[in-house]
Design a protein around this motif. Structure first.
Motif, PDB file in Angstrom:
ATOM      1  N   MET A   1       0.821  -1.189   0.094  1.00 14.43           N
ATOM      2  CA  MET A   1      -0.097   0.150   0.245  1.00 14.43           C
ATOM      3  C   MET A   1       0.715   1.167  -0.127  1.00 14.43           C
ATOM      4  SD  MET A   1      -2.745  -1.190   3.016  1.00 14.43           S
ATOM      5  CE  MET A   1      -3.281   0.562   3.118  1.00 14.43           C
ATOM      6  N   GLY A   2       1.804   1.038   0.740  1.00 13.05           N
ATOM      7  CA  GLY A   2       2.924   2.330   0.959  1.00 13.05           C
ATOM      8  C   GLY A   2       3.501   2.701  -0.464  1.00 13.05           C
ATOM      9  N   ARG A   3       3.755   1.489  -1.071  1.00 10.31           N
ATOM     10  CA  ARG A   3       4.708   1.719  -2.378  1.00 10.31           C
ATOM     11  C   ARG A   3       3.604   2.208  -3.339  1.00 10.31           C
ATOM     12  NH1 ARG A   3       7.616  -3.209  -1.293  1.00 10.31           N
ATOM     13  NH2 ARG A   3       6.036  -4.406  -1.939  1.00 10.31           N
ATOM     14  N   SER A   4       2.361   1.641  -3.375  1.00 15.22           N
ATOM     15  CA  SER A   4       1.416   2.339  -4.459  1.00 15.22           C
ATOM     16  C   SER A   4       1.155   3.707  -4.228  1.00 15.22           C
ATOM     17  CB  SER A   4       0.385   1.415  -4.419  1.00 15.22           C
ATOM     18  OG  SER A   4      -0.513   1.560  -3.063  1.00 15.22           O
ATOM     19  N   GLU A   5       1.115   4.173  -2.989  1.00 14.62           N
ATOM     20  CA  GLU A   5       0.795   5.651  -2.541  1.00 14.62           C
ATOM     21  C   GLU A   5       2.000   6.479  -3.083  1.00 14.62           C
ATOM     22  OE1 GLU A   5      -0.319   5.937   1.394  1.00 14.62           O
ATOM     23  OE2 GLU A   5      -2.171   4.665   1.183  1.00 14.62           O
ATOM     24  N   LEU A   6       3.043   5.917  -2.778  1.00 16.11           N
ATOM     25  CA  LEU A   6       4.204   6.597  -3.206  1.00 16.11           C
ATOM     26  C   LEU A   6       4.497   6.873  -4.821  1.00 16.11           C
ATOM     27  CD1 LEU A   6       7.105   8.033  -2.305  1.00 16.11           C
ATOM     28  CD2 LEU A   6       8.254   5.662  -2.393  1.00 16.11           C
ATOM     29  N   ARG A   7       4.197   5.623  -5.487  1.00 10.99           N
ATOM     30  CA  ARG A   7       4.044   5.816  -6.906  1.00 10.99           C
ATOM     31  C   ARG A   7       3.269   6.834  -7.301  1.00 10.99           C
ATOM     32  NH1 ARG A   7       4.860   0.205  -6.897  1.00 10.99           N
ATOM     33  NH2 ARG A   7       2.847  -0.134  -7.051  1.00 10.99           N
ATOM     34  N   ALA A   8       1.933   6.886  -6.652  1.00 15.86           N
ATOM     35  CA  ALA A   8       0.910   7.865  -7.390  1.00 15.86           C
ATOM     36  C   ALA A   8       1.368   9.258  -6.684  1.00 15.86           C
ATOM     37  CB  ALA A   8      -0.397   7.511  -6.243  1.00 15.86           C
ATOM     38  N   ILE A   9       1.931   9.572  -5.770  1.00 11.48           N
ATOM     39  CA  ILE A   9       2.436  10.972  -5.462  1.00 11.48           C
ATOM     40  C   ILE A   9       3.604  11.220  -6.285  1.00 11.48           C
ATOM     41  CG2 ILE A   9       3.789  12.349  -3.483  1.00 11.48           C
ATOM     42  CD1 ILE A   9       2.193  10.394  -1.341  1.00 11.48           C
ATOM     43  N   ARG A  10       4.485  10.321  -6.906  1.00 10.73           N
ATOM     44  CA  ARG A  10       5.530  10.521  -7.657  1.00 10.73           C
ATOM     45  C   ARG A  10       5.141  10.895  -9.128  1.00 10.73           C
ATOM     46  NH1 ARG A  10       9.025   5.866  -6.542  1.00 10.73           N
ATOM     47  NH2 ARG A  10       8.602   5.265  -8.569  1.00 10.73           N
ATOM     48  N   LYS A  11       4.032  10.209  -9.620  1.00  9.36           N
ATOM     49  CA  LYS A  11       3.446  10.556 -10.880  1.00  9.36           C
ATOM     50  C   LYS A  11       2.699  11.786 -10.806  1.00  9.36           C
ATOM     51  CE  LYS A  11       2.642   5.724 -12.617  1.00  9.36           C
ATOM     52  NZ  LYS A  11       1.299   4.744 -12.916  1.00  9.36           N
ATOM     53  N   THR A  12       2.175  12.331  -9.592  1.00 10.27           N
ATOM     54  CA  THR A  12       1.404  13.464  -9.509  1.00 10.27           C
ATOM     55  C   THR A  12       2.396  14.640  -9.700  1.00 10.27           C
ATOM     56  OG1 THR A  12      -0.324  12.579  -8.142  1.00 10.27           O
ATOM     57  CG2 THR A  12      -0.299  14.967  -8.143  1.00 10.27           C
ATOM     58  N   LEU A  13       3.458  14.596  -8.936  1.00 10.42           N
ATOM     59  CA  LEU A  13       4.558  15.519  -8.856  1.00 10.42           C
ATOM     60  C   LEU A  13       5.147  15.885 -10.189  1.00 10.42           C
ATOM     61  CD1 LEU A  13       6.147  15.036  -5.259  1.00 10.42           C
ATOM     62  CD2 LEU A  13       4.792  16.944  -6.063  1.00 10.42           C
ATOM     63  N   ASP A  14       5.547  14.491 -10.890  1.00  9.51           N
ATOM     64  CA  ASP A  14       6.285  14.773 -12.055  1.00  9.51           C
ATOM     65  C   ASP A  14       5.603  15.169 -13.341  1.00  9.51           C
ATOM     66  OD1 ASP A  14       8.392  13.312 -11.019  1.00  9.51           O
ATOM     67  OD2 ASP A  14       7.944  11.121 -11.899  1.00  9.51           O
ATOM     68  N   GLY A  15       4.250  14.992 -13.067  1.00 13.19           N
ATOM     69  CA  GLY A  15       3.042  15.529 -14.056  1.00 13.19           C
ATOM     70  C   GLY A  15       3.097  17.172 -13.775  1.00 13.19           C
ATOM     71  N   ALA A  16       2.960  17.073 -12.502  1.00 15.81           N
ATOM     72  CA  ALA A  16       2.853  18.758 -12.396  1.00 15.81           C
ATOM     73  C   ALA A  16       4.124  19.617 -12.550  1.00 15.81           C
ATOM     74  CB  ALA A  16       2.397  19.288 -10.976  1.00 15.81           C
ATOM     75  N   TYR A  17       5.316  18.917 -12.481  1.00 14.72           N
ATOM     76  CA  TYR A  17       6.519  19.768 -13.109  1.00 14.72           C
ATOM     77  C   TYR A  17       6.569  19.856 -14.390  1.00 14.72           C
ATOM     78  CZ  TYR A  17      11.251  21.526 -13.051  1.00 14.72           C
ATOM     79  OH  TYR A  17      12.066  22.356 -13.015  1.00 14.72           O
ATOM     80  N   ARG A  18       6.199  18.685 -15.141  1.00 16.92           N
ATOM     81  CA  ARG A  18       6.208  18.585 -16.487  1.00 16.92           C
ATOM     82  C   ARG A  18       5.383  19.592 -17.213  1.00 16.92           C
ATOM     83  NH1 ARG A  18       4.923  13.552 -17.130  1.00 16.92           N
ATOM     84  NH2 ARG A  18       7.177  12.785 -16.571  1.00 16.92           N
ATOM     85  N   ASP A  19       4.003  19.768 -16.628  1.00 17.09           N
ATOM     86  CA  ASP A  19       3.089  20.716 -17.000  1.00 17.09           C
ATOM     87  C   ASP A  19       3.401  22.089 -16.831  1.00 17.09           C
ATOM     88  OD1 ASP A  19       1.582  18.617 -17.890  1.00 17.09           O
ATOM     89  OD2 ASP A  19       0.136  18.793 -15.913  1.00 17.09           O
ATOM     90  N   PHE A  20       4.211  22.407 -15.581  1.00 19.09           N
ATOM     91  CA  PHE A  20       4.733  23.851 -15.183  1.00 19.09           C
ATOM     92  C   PHE A  20       5.847  24.074 -16.116  1.00 19.09           C
ATOM     93  CE2 PHE A  20       8.015  26.289 -13.124  1.00 19.09           C
ATOM     94  CZ  PHE A  20       7.107  27.337 -12.821  1.00 19.09           C
ATOM     95  N   SER A  21       6.608  23.290 -16.562  1.00 19.53           N
ATOM     96  CA  SER A  21       7.962  23.554 -17.584  1.00 19.53           C
ATOM     97  C   SER A  21       7.390  23.640 -18.790  1.00 19.53           C
ATOM     98  CB  SER A  21       8.934  22.289 -17.408  1.00 19.53           C
ATOM     99  OG  SER A  21       8.237  21.220 -17.967  1.00 19.53           O
ATOM    100  N   ARG A  22       6.216  23.024 -19.499  1.00 18.48           N
ATOM    101  CA  ARG A  22       5.819  23.276 -20.713  1.00 18.48           C
ATOM    102  C   ARG A  22       5.107  24.720 -20.971  1.00 18.48           C
ATOM    103  NH1 ARG A  22       3.322  16.995 -21.281  1.00 18.48           N
ATOM    104  NH2 ARG A  22       5.226  15.952 -22.008  1.00 18.48           N
ATOM    105  N   GLU A  23       4.555  24.939 -19.837  1.00 17.30           N
ATOM    106  CA  GLU A  23       3.713  26.169 -19.764  1.00 17.30           C
ATOM    107  C   GLU A  23       4.478  27.431 -19.505  1.00 17.30           C
ATOM    108  OE1 GLU A  23       0.034  28.206 -19.718  1.00 17.30           O
ATOM    109  OE2 GLU A  23       0.255  26.059 -20.045  1.00 17.30           O
ATOM    110  N   TYR A  24       5.445  27.412 -18.631  1.00 15.28           N
ATOM    111  CA  TYR A  24       6.139  28.375 -18.262  1.00 15.28           C
ATOM    112  C   TYR A  24       7.701  28.428 -18.828  1.00 15.28           C
ATOM    113  CZ  TYR A  24       2.108  29.355 -15.331  1.00 15.28           C
ATOM    114  OH  TYR A  24       0.802  29.752 -15.043  1.00 15.28           O
ATOM    115  N   GLY A  25       8.206  27.379 -19.111  1.00 17.71           N
ATOM    116  CA  GLY A  25       9.395  27.137 -19.568  1.00 17.71           C
ATOM    117  C   GLY A  25      10.106  28.472 -20.433  1.00 17.71           C
ATOM    118  N   ASP A  26       9.404  28.628 -21.553  1.00 12.08           N
ATOM    119  CA  ASP A  26       9.817  29.699 -22.592  1.00 12.08           C
ATOM    120  C   ASP A  26       9.695  31.058 -21.857  1.00 12.08           C
ATOM    121  OD1 ASP A  26      10.074  27.658 -24.600  1.00 12.08           O
ATOM    122  OD2 ASP A  26       7.870  28.130 -25.295  1.00 12.08           O
TER     123      ASP A  26
END
Length: 299
Positions: free
Chosen positions: A13-38
């Protein structure tokens, strides 16, 4: 017998929650870099323009003029003919072995990084010395910057700004700025309270005490911080070459990947020569400053 199945389910359960958190953070940072990178990249355009201009200036200026200016600067800082002669011989050998252009590239980015680290670091150090709350806030950040491996903070910088000079410059500054901040704070805090009380008694304002008393007396400690910042910036040259910063680091990286022993050794010695010159010149200047302050006190 008690049911212990939760012991095996809990880690899963801990690993699955950690994976979910990692995916959320990775997605948020990727979206931020695409939106505001330029947009963020465009903010650094003036700095990039200056860096490119300064690099071209050092490369295109005739070698004997650069040699003369560097030797003169070392002499002005150190007042030592031996160190000035060492600078002259080192740069002549660097040119003789065909490393002049890469050395000028490295010199340009180290100079710009050091100047930016000083311009950002000294005001932060002053703010820390004036306020315990600022010190309590900034100190953990400095601890993270100094202990986190350089490769780790290259990841978000490269994701946001891509490969090139500016990401390399930001990475070098993050790595090199803590000493100048810490030692500026320390130097100001170590100024004798009696001296400050005397300045206050003579009617000096807070600003006058800072620029007339605290900073001059803290200058040897601040210079030690600047010296360490230069050394740390030079130590980042090879790592910065991994994200597109041209200079002495790239041949060293090439020699590691292709096992070119002599190429790596010569460029490594060129980095060491620059480090020694910067180190000795800044240390000599700090000692002269300290001696001058001592003469003023006794006078």
């Amino acid at each position: 017998m008690s049911d212990t199945s939760w012991l095996t389910e809990f880690p899963e359960m801990g690993r699955s929650e950690l994976r979910a958190i990692r995916k959320t953070l990775d997605g948020a940072y990727r979206d931020f870099s695409r939106e505001y990178g330029d947009l963020i990249e465009s903010l650094f355009d003036p700095l990039l323009t200056f860096l490119v201009w300064f690099e071209k200036l050092l490369i295109n200026t005739p070698w004997f003029i650069v040699l003369g200016v560097c030797t003169a600067l070392v002499y002005l800082a150190s007042r030592s003919w031996k160190l000035s002669l060492g600078c002259l011989v080192s740069l002549l050998l660097i040119g003789y072995f065909g490393m002049w252009e890469n050395t000028m590239r490295t010199l340009s980015i180290i100079t710009v990084c050091t100047l930016l680290a000083i311009l950002l670091g000294i005001p932060i150090g002053i703010a820390m010395a004036r306020s315990d709350r600022v010190q309590a806030t900034v100190t953990p950040l400095l601890d993270v910057m100094q202990t986190m491996p350089a490769f780790v903070y290259l990841i978000p910088v490269v994701m946001l700004l891509g490969i090139g000079k500016i990401p390399g410059l930001i990475a070098v500054i993050i790595y090199a700025i803590p000493p100048v901040i810490r030692l500026t704070n320390l130097g100001i805090r170590l100024v004798d309270k009696e001296v400050l009380e005397a300045a206050t008694a003579f009617g000096a304002s807070r600003r006058q005490r800072l620029f007339g008393v605290q900073l001059p007396l803290a200058m040897p400690t601040i210079m030690a911080g600047i010296n360490q910042t230069i050394m740390m910036a030079l130590s980042m040259v090879v790592i910065a070459s991994m994200i597109g910063v041209k200079g002495l680091g790239q041949p060293v990286l090439k020699s590691i990947t292709n096992q070119y022993f002599t190429l790596g050794l010569l460029n490594g010695f060129a980095i060491v020569a620059l480090a020694i010159l910067f180190d000795r010149a800044s240390q000599a200047y700090a000692k002269r400053t300290q001696a001058h302050l001592g003469d003023m006190k006794h006078g």
